[in-house]
Structure formats: C-alpha cells, structure tokens
Design an enzyme around this catalytic site. Structure first.
Site, short mmCIF file in Angstrom:
data_model
loop_
_atom_site.label_atom_id
_atom_site.label_comp_id
_atom_site.label_asym_id
_atom_site.label_seq_id
_atom_site.Cartn_x
_atom_site.Cartn_y
_atom_site.Cartn_z
N SER A 139 1.06 -1.32 0.10
CA SER A 139 0.06 -0.05 0.18
C SER A 139 0.81 1.16 -0.03
O SER A 139 1.94 1.28 0.46
CB SER A 139 -0.74 -0.02 1.15
OG SER A 139 -1.54 1.39 1.36
N TYR A 152 -1.34 -0.06 10.52
CA TYR A 152 -1.56 -0.30 9.34
C TYR A 152 -0.41 0.07 8.24
O TYR A 152 0.11 -0.72 7.70
CB TYR A 152 -2.92 0.18 8.88
CG TYR A 152 -3.18 -0.20 7.31
CD1 TYR A 152 -3.35 -1.47 7.11
CD2 TYR A 152 -3.10 0.70 6.35
CE1 TYR A 152 -3.83 -1.88 5.80
CE2 TYR A 152 -3.44 0.32 5.10
CZ TYR A 152 -3.55 -0.92 4.51
OH TYR A 152 -3.79 -1.22 3.64
#
Ligand code: NDP
Ligand code: 8X3
Length: 253
Positions: A139, A152
């Site tokens: 990501s 995250y």
C-alpha cells in the site's frame, strides 16, 4: 494456457475483481477467504470459464493454511502464481487512542497471515518451472505515513521490505516477486476499517475518482503475464486525484 493462481481474499474488492479477470484470461484459480457464502457464489459464477477451487481459510490460522495447501486435489497441485491480497485496516484513531486488539489483528492478518501463506506455497512455486510469481499487495500506506495510519502503515512497510528480501532469497529459482502498492481505492476496505460506517465511506470516495478493483486486477494480470525474464520489483499506483500534502509543523503559541 494451463496455469494456476492462488488469490487470497477473493471474496471482495481487488481479490474478487482479479478472480473474475484471471478466469476470463484462462487461469485456473484457487480462491480463499473466510466468507463461505461468497466463495460458493464466486465458484458458481466462474466455473463455466475455468477450473475453480475455493478454500474457506482464515489467514490468521496457520494450521488451516498448512492443512489446506497440503491436501490440494490432483488438478491443483502445481501453482504458478500467488497473489497475497487478504488484508485489512482497522481504525483511524491516533495511536494513543487506538485499540490494541485492532493493532494485533492487523499484524496477524497483514504480516503473519501473508508470511504463513507464502511459506506454505514457496515449495510449489519453486517447483512450478513456469515463470512463477508472487505478488504481494502492499500500500502507499507502507511508504507514506499519515495520521491514524500507525500499525496499518507498519504492516504494509513490512510487506514491501519482505517482498524485496524474498527476491534475494529466490534468486536463481525463476520465481518473481512484486510488491504492488495501491493508493486510494474504492472497496469494502473502508467499511471494514470504520466498522461499517457508510457515511465515512461516502465521504472518503466522494468526487475522488478513486482506483477501482478492476484497475488493480488489470495491473495484476499484466504483472503475472510479463515475459519470464522480467520482474517488477515495486509498483505504486494512485488515482490522479491523490497526491501529497506539506509536512505538518506543530508551532508553539
Ligand atoms: P476488501 O475489504 O474489499 O477485501 C479484503 C479481502 O481480504 C476480503 O476478501 C477478505 O475476505 C480478506 N480477508 C481479510 N481478513 C482475512 C483473514 N483473516 N483471512 C482470510 N481472508 C481475509 O479490501 P481490498 O480489496 O481493498 O483490499 C485488499 C488488499 O489491498 C488488502 O491487503 C488491503 O490492505 C490492500 N489495499 C487496499 C487499498 C484500498 O484503498 N482499498 C489500497 C492499498 C492496499 P473475508 O472477509 O471473506 O475473509
Ligand atoms: C489503503 C490505502 O491510504 O487508505 O492501503 O491507507 S490508505
């Protein structure tokens, strides 16, 4: 073509879009996820195009992973592509206000789950001899920090560095490794992250012309079908609407 792809997290978003596109393109598919009703429906939908095996699998459960991949049916013994896609973010709070259980679930899923599946399938990928590939879904959060990203962001940074290090170890085996790092993408990801907050979902995507799961599926297929002598190490992809802000500076009054 007689190639088989394993796609983790194929019940929605990127994984589901990839399953549909890879089926159209003649790949045999092993599709995993926890939601058995969705897996059944996907198998019903795609089985007229290609061979599909579905595995109800929680990537946080290493025993399940080992058992499932040790006892594959004869038609699915050889694996040419692993798309490590299953993953999630939980919460958007600052670290000091966040829930430790959510942090641990992200680590268990995005790091431990991804590494468990990789470990279980490496021998089959190396044995494939068929321009095999691992594509790990990272990501932009693994590259660029943002408030509330805390764990995250950390899990996706792990995915990126693990992918590069894996390439070193797999040198000479013919197995390729890519970390694909998407930016703002419209999927159930945001509903999962916000505990089902549809207003937050609408606000995030409104007017942003975000990446769609089908865009990521096209990118995955392109990477997987490159000639055997090419390896995309890392690929970052954002919608045109997304870019960077200046650094934040907290000033004394
Ligand atoms: P979705 O929520 O639509 O899909 C997530 C998938 O992961 C689902 O199929 C879900 O299946 C599966 N999954 C989650 N936890 C587990 C688990 N413990 N065991 C097995 N499967 C699991 O999100 P996206 O498609 O957007 O996300 C896919 C990947 O892309 C994730 O790794 C995410 O971090 C990453 N990503 C997402 C971006 C975005 O903006 N959407 C941007 C960049 C990266 P089930 O619930 O059935 O188990
Ligand atoms: C998802 C992208 O920016 O919402 O990985 O963290 S972001």
């Amino acid at each position: 073509m007689n190639k088989t792809a394993v796609i983790t997290g194929a019940t929605s978003g990127f994984g589901l879009a990839a399953a549909k596109l890879f089926a159209q393109s003649g790949w045999n598919l092993i599709l995993t996820g926890r939601r058995s009703d969705r897996l059944k429906q996907i198998k019903d939908d795609l089985s007229n195009q290609t061979k599909v095996l579905t595995l109800i699998l929680d990537v946080c459960d290493n025993q399940q992973i080992i058992a499932a991949f040790q006892s594959l049916p004869a038609d699915f013994q050889s694996i040419d592509l692993l798309i490590n896609n299953a993953g999630l973010a939980l919460g958007t709070e600052a670290a000091q206000e966040s829930d430790l259980k959510q942090w641990h679930t992200m680590i268990d899923t995005n790091i431990k789950g991804l590494t468990s599946v990789t470990h279980a399938l490496l021998p089959r990928l190396i044995a494939s001899g068929n321009a095999a590939s691992i594509i790990n879904i990272g990501s932009i959060a693994g590259r660029w920090p943002y408030p509330g990203g805390n764990v995250y962001c950390g899990t996706k940074a792990f995915v990126e560095q693990f992918s590069l290090a894996l390439r070193c170890d797999l040198a000479g085996t013919g197995v390729r490794v890519t970390c694909l790092a998407p930016g703002l993408s419209e999927s159930e990801f945001t509903l999962v992250r916000t505990g089902g907050d549809k207003q937050a979902y609408d606000a995030l995507y409104k007017g942003a012309n975000a990446i769609q799961p089908e865009d990521i599926a096209e990118t995955l297929l392109w990477i997987a079908q490159l000639p055997a002598h090419l390896n995309i190490n890392q690929l970052e992809i954002m919608p045109v609407s997304q870019s960077w802000s200046p650094f934040a500076v907290q000033r004394h009054q």
